[in-house]
Design a protein around this motif. Structure first.
Motif: not given
Ligand code: C2O
Length: 349
Positions: A46-49, A138-141, A331-332
């Motif tokens: 975290x904190x990646x979305x 470049x989009x980690x979501x 989740x992890x």
């Protein structure tokens, strides 16, 4: 102490393998003979979305444009680059045709289908695939969509896969199964296989899902596939969902003009079709659904399963060693599935 009999590949021992009983294929990565340094898997920090995987039939146009761009870049990478689409597809070929030998057991192939490695291996594969796609734009979501073929509104192939001007299109498919045709979750190429209207097919599909997910899957091995340990020989028994809809949809999607209904119809070629990834995203979701239906009481706890391991390149071109135990908590792992209804839960045949 009991000796571990977890399965894992010897990464420096790869060879030709059979894609069909009558077809020898070669899908080993370039330079596999030299051992490459690797790192042990670590959970994303975290904190990646949180990556929220959404149902393919509900995607908005801007997401499709974004995914199309990521996939186009991935397809344009050179074969030498393990992040390239061609190399992603070869990963599947390697592990579904027994191209690698097991670590410490030469002449014994590693095969991930028709065993208890089916669900975790495919989870790993699309986990890295998803992260690579995100990093290319470049989009980690960025999250892979899932093709929810188990719910009526999403039973036909999602439309964007049949857009000829997109990176999602693929020629080696059965065009007679294009939308609005509802997928046949228990498809066979048998001549006497019934031809149904869409409405009939939806009803048959829902009852079939109930059998595969609930009534036929009340024991661990029935859903997960057979117990497969190092140097034991290939156990060779599918779980319910792996057998169908998983295998059957591979067949349903592939081209009737090819001898093995390639590309989706045979595992050596299946991951060359972009729809493979949305299909497996749904398989991954259904594994979670089954765990939830059973309150996780049927989860495998055998250390030989938990410690079985594989290697994948991540989005930073690092080779990562990852174990089954690393991928049991999504989740992890940083992703989730948007909730959809499970109408098959009340379609007991
Ligand atoms: Cu490894 Cu859908 O197959």
């Amino acid at each position: 102490t009991v000796e571990s009999r977890a399965i894992g590949p010897n990464m420096t021992a790869c060879h030709h393998s059979y894609g069909r009983p009558d077809l020898l294929v070669y899908c080993c990565p370039p330079g596999f003979e030299k051992s490459v340094p690797f790192v042990d898997f670590e959970l994303p920090e975290p904190p990646s979305p949180v990556k929220v995987r959404r149902p393919a039939h509900l995607l908005d146009e801007s997401f499709i444009v974004k995914y199309n761009k990521a996939l186009s870049i991935m397809k344009s990478l050179p074969y030498d680059d393990p992040r390239s689409f061609a190399r992603q597809a070869e990963l599947h070929c390697q592990f579904c045709t027994g191209a690698y030998e097991q670590l410490n057991y030469s002449d014994t192939p590693v095969n991930i289908h028709r065993t208890w490695l089916f669900f975790p291996w495919h989870r790993m594969m699309i986990y890295f695939h998803e992260r690579i796609l995100g990093s290319l734009i470049g989009d980690d979501s960025f999250a892979l969509p899932f093709w929810a073929w188990d719910i009526p509104e999403s039973m036909p192939m999602p439309d964007y896969y049949v857009d000829e001007n997109s990176a999602f299109f693929h020629t080696e498919r059965d065009f007679s199964h294009f939308p609005p045709r509802v997928a046949d979750l228990d498809y066979t190429t048998d001549q006497n296989h019934p031809h149904r209207s869409n409405d009939e097919q939806i009803d048959v599909n829902l009852k079939f899902m109930y059998t595969q997910m609930v009534s036929g899957a009340r024991k661990t091995e029935l859903f997960m596939g057979c117990t497969y340990r190092a140097n034991d020989g290939y156990c060779d028994t599918t779980g319910t969902v792996e057998h169908a809809p998983h295998n059957t949809l591979h067949t349903w999607l592939g081209s009737s003009l090819n001898p093995g209904r390639e590309d989706m119809g045979k595992f050596y070629s299946a991951a060359k079709d972009p729809i493979f990834y949305a299909h497996h995203s749904n398989i991954d979701r259904l594994w979670e659904a089954w765990r939830k239906i059973n309150n996780r009481r049927l989860d495998i706890t055998d250390p030989d399963w938990l410690d079985s391991f594989f290697f994948f390149y991540d989005e930073n071109l690092k080779l990562v060693k990852i174990k089954v135990r690393d991928v049991l908590d999504i989740t992890k792992l940083g992703y989730s599935f948007e909730e959809v209804d499970h109408p098959w839960l009340n379609h007991r045949p």
